[in-house]
Write a protein that holds these residues in place. Structure first.
Motif, PDB file in Angstrom:
ATOM      1  N   LYS A 182       0.829  -1.208   0.000  1.00  0.00           N
ATOM      2  CA  LYS A 182       0.000   0.000   0.000  1.00  0.00           C
ATOM      3  C   LYS A 182       0.856   1.248   0.000  1.00  0.00           C
ATOM      4  O   LYS A 182       0.562   2.225  -0.685  1.00  0.00           O
ATOM      5  CB  LYS A 182      -0.935   0.014   1.218  1.00  0.00           C
ATOM      6  N   ARG A 183       1.926   1.222   0.761  1.00  0.00           N
ATOM      7  CA  ARG A 183       2.814   2.388   0.827  1.00  0.00           C
ATOM      8  C   ARG A 183       3.508   2.626  -0.512  1.00  0.00           C
ATOM      9  O   ARG A 183       3.624   3.771  -0.956  1.00  0.00           O
ATOM     10  CB  ARG A 183       3.846   2.185   1.941  1.00  0.00           C
ATOM     11  N   ILE A 184       3.934   1.562  -1.156  1.00  0.00           N
ATOM     12  CA  ILE A 184       4.542   1.694  -2.485  1.00  0.00           C
ATOM     13  C   ILE A 184       3.545   2.304  -3.457  1.00  0.00           C
ATOM     14  O   ILE A 184       3.881   3.224  -4.209  1.00  0.00           O
ATOM     15  CB  ILE A 184       5.050   0.323  -2.986  1.00  0.00           C
ATOM     16  N   ALA A 185       2.305   1.819  -3.447  1.00  0.00           N
ATOM     17  CA  ALA A 185       1.274   2.355  -4.341  1.00  0.00           C
ATOM     18  C   ALA A 185       1.011   3.830  -4.044  1.00  0.00           C
ATOM     19  O   ALA A 185       0.860   4.638  -4.978  1.00  0.00           O
ATOM     20  CB  ALA A 185      -0.011   1.536  -4.205  1.00  0.00           C
ATOM     21  N   GLU A 186       0.944   4.187  -2.771  1.00  0.00           N
ATOM     22  CA  GLU A 186       0.712   5.589  -2.392  1.00  0.00           C
ATOM     23  C   GLU A 186       1.820   6.495  -2.930  1.00  0.00           C
ATOM     24  O   GLU A 186       1.535   7.553  -3.496  1.00  0.00           O
ATOM     25  CB  GLU A 186       0.667   5.735  -0.863  1.00  0.00           C
ATOM     26  N   CYS A 232      12.423   1.410  -4.669  1.00  0.00           N
ATOM     27  CA  CYS A 232      12.740   2.615  -3.894  1.00  0.00           C
ATOM     28  C   CYS A 232      13.568   3.608  -4.709  1.00  0.00           C
ATOM     29  O   CYS A 232      13.319   4.824  -4.652  1.00  0.00           O
ATOM     30  CB  CYS A 232      13.467   2.266  -2.604  1.00  0.00           C
ATOM     31  N   GLU A 233      14.507   3.103  -5.468  1.00  0.00           N
ATOM     32  CA  GLU A 233      15.296   3.995  -6.326  1.00  0.00           C
ATOM     33  C   GLU A 233      14.411   4.661  -7.373  1.00  0.00           C
ATOM     34  O   GLU A 233      14.531   5.854  -7.626  1.00  0.00           O
ATOM     35  CB  GLU A 233      16.426   3.221  -7.010  1.00  0.00           C
ATOM     36  N   ALA A 234      13.526   3.889  -7.986  1.00  0.00           N
ATOM     37  CA  ALA A 234      12.635   4.429  -9.009  1.00  0.00           C
ATOM     38  C   ALA A 234      11.697   5.481  -8.428  1.00  0.00           C
ATOM     39  O   ALA A 234      11.396   6.482  -9.085  1.00  0.00           O
ATOM     40  CB  ALA A 234      11.829   3.309  -9.652  1.00  0.00           C
ATOM     41  N   LEU A 235      11.263   5.281  -7.193  1.00  0.00           N
ATOM     42  CA  LEU A 235      10.337   6.216  -6.545  1.00  0.00           C
ATOM     43  C   LEU A 235      11.066   7.319  -5.782  1.00  0.00           C
ATOM     44  O   LEU A 235      10.428   8.181  -5.186  1.00  0.00           O
ATOM     45  CB  LEU A 235       9.401   5.457  -5.602  1.00  0.00           C
ATOM     46  N   ASP A 236      12.378   7.255  -5.781  1.00  0.00           N
ATOM     47  CA  ASP A 236      13.218   8.249  -5.110  1.00  0.00           C
ATOM     48  C   ASP A 236      12.919   8.331  -3.618  1.00  0.00           C
ATOM     49  O   ASP A 236      12.710   9.404  -3.064  1.00  0.00           O
ATOM     50  CB  ASP A 236      13.071   9.624  -5.779  1.00  0.00           C
ATOM     51  N   VAL A 237      12.876   7.151  -2.986  1.00  0.00           N
ATOM     52  CA  VAL A 237      12.679   7.082  -1.527  1.00  0.00           C
ATOM     53  C   VAL A 237      13.751   6.207  -0.911  1.00  0.00           C
ATOM     54  O   VAL A 237      14.336   5.376  -1.546  1.00  0.00           O
ATOM     55  CB  VAL A 237      11.282   6.546  -1.126  1.00  0.00           C
ATOM     56  N   ARG A 251       3.720  10.454  -6.853  1.00  0.00           N
ATOM     57  CA  ARG A 251       4.722  10.895  -7.821  1.00  0.00           C
ATOM     58  C   ARG A 251       4.135  11.007  -9.234  1.00  0.00           C
ATOM     59  O   ARG A 251       4.817  11.402 -10.165  1.00  0.00           O
ATOM     60  CB  ARG A 251       5.907   9.936  -7.854  1.00  0.00           C
ATOM     61  N   GLY A 252       2.883  10.593  -9.385  1.00  0.00           N
ATOM     62  CA  GLY A 252       2.224  10.663 -10.686  1.00  0.00           C
ATOM     63  C   GLY A 252       2.699   9.606 -11.670  1.00  0.00           C
ATOM     64  O   GLY A 252       2.648   9.812 -12.881  1.00  0.00           O
ATOM     65  N   LEU A 253       3.135   8.465 -11.130  1.00  0.00           N
ATOM     66  CA  LEU A 253       3.650   7.399 -11.974  1.00  0.00           C
ATOM     67  C   LEU A 253       2.641   6.265 -12.118  1.00  0.00           C
ATOM     68  O   LEU A 253       1.899   5.964 -11.186  1.00  0.00           O
ATOM     69  CB  LEU A 253       4.943   6.836 -11.377  1.00  0.00           C
ATOM     70  N   THR A 254       2.664   5.630 -13.273  1.00  0.00           N
ATOM     71  CA  THR A 254       1.856   4.435 -13.488  1.00  0.00           C
ATOM     72  C   THR A 254       2.705   3.206 -13.184  1.00  0.00           C
ATOM     73  O   THR A 254       3.943   3.295 -13.102  1.00  0.00           O
ATOM     74  CB  THR A 254       1.373   4.351 -14.945  1.00  0.00           C
ATOM     75  N   ILE A 255       2.056   2.081 -13.062  1.00  0.00           N
ATOM     76  CA  ILE A 255       2.789   0.825 -12.878  1.00  0.00           C
ATOM     77  C   ILE A 255       3.691   0.580 -14.076  1.00  0.00           C
ATOM     78  O   ILE A 255       4.831   0.133 -13.927  1.00  0.00           O
ATOM     79  CB  ILE A 255       1.815  -0.352 -12.638  1.00  0.00           C
ATOM     80  N   LEU A 256       3.218   0.899 -15.273  1.00  0.00           N
ATOM     81  CA  LEU A 256       4.026   0.718 -16.472  1.00  0.00           C
ATOM     82  C   LEU A 256       5.297   1.568 -16.424  1.00  0.00           C
ATOM     83  O   LEU A 256       6.379   1.103 -16.796  1.00  0.00           O
ATOM     84  CB  LEU A 256       3.214   1.048 -17.722  1.00  0.00           C
ATOM     85  N   GLN A 257       5.183   2.777 -15.924  1.00  0.00           N
ATOM     86  CA  GLN A 257       6.371   3.632 -15.807  1.00  0.00           C
ATOM     87  C   GLN A 257       7.368   3.060 -14.797  1.00  0.00           C
ATOM     88  O   GLN A 257       8.580   3.092 -15.032  1.00  0.00           O
ATOM     89  CB  GLN A 257       5.971   5.057 -15.421  1.00  0.00           C
ATOM     90  N   VAL A 258       6.866   2.544 -13.687  1.00  0.00           N
ATOM     91  CA  VAL A 258       7.755   1.923 -12.704  1.00  0.00           C
ATOM     92  C   VAL A 258       8.413   0.687 -13.318  1.00  0.00           C
ATOM     93  O   VAL A 258       9.601   0.442 -13.122  1.00  0.00           O
ATOM     94  CB  VAL A 258       7.006   1.586 -11.398  1.00  0.00           C
ATOM     95  N   HIS A 259       7.660  -0.050 -14.083  1.00  0.00           N
ATOM     96  CA  HIS A 259       8.211  -1.205 -14.806  1.00  0.00           C
ATOM     97  C   HIS A 259       9.368  -0.763 -15.696  1.00  0.00           C
ATOM     98  O   HIS A 259      10.433  -1.378 -15.706  1.00  0.00           O
ATOM     99  CB  HIS A 259       7.116  -1.874 -15.630  1.00  0.00           C
TER     100      HIS A 259
END
Length: 66
Positions: free
Chosen positions: A15-19, A61-66, A24-32
């Motif tokens: 849930k925290r990852i999704a939040e 975490c790197e992709a989400l900058d956390v 960050r305005g990212l889609t799952i595809l962008q994180v992929h």
């Protein structure tokens, strides 16, 4: 076999990852695309249905900058 506590931890982390991803305005595809992880697995991680290791969490975490 997974314990109830482990399942609750997976769900909370997912849930925290999704939040964070949504904030960050990212889609799952962008994180992929940013991580190279399978987009269906990212969805499973966010729902707490995938046992994720530290290396995968690090990529996210790197992709989400956390």
């Amino acid at each position: 076999m997974i314990t109830e506590s482990q399942l609750q931890n997976r769900i909370a982390i997912g849930k925290r990852i999704a939040e964070i991803r949504k904030k960050r305005g990212l889609t799952i595809l962008q994180v992929h695309e940013m991580t190279g992880l399978d987009n269906s697995n990212i969805g499973k991680i966010e729902k707490g249905k995938y046992n994720v290791g530290i290396d995968v969490l690090h990529k996210i975490c790197e992709a989400l900058d956390v």
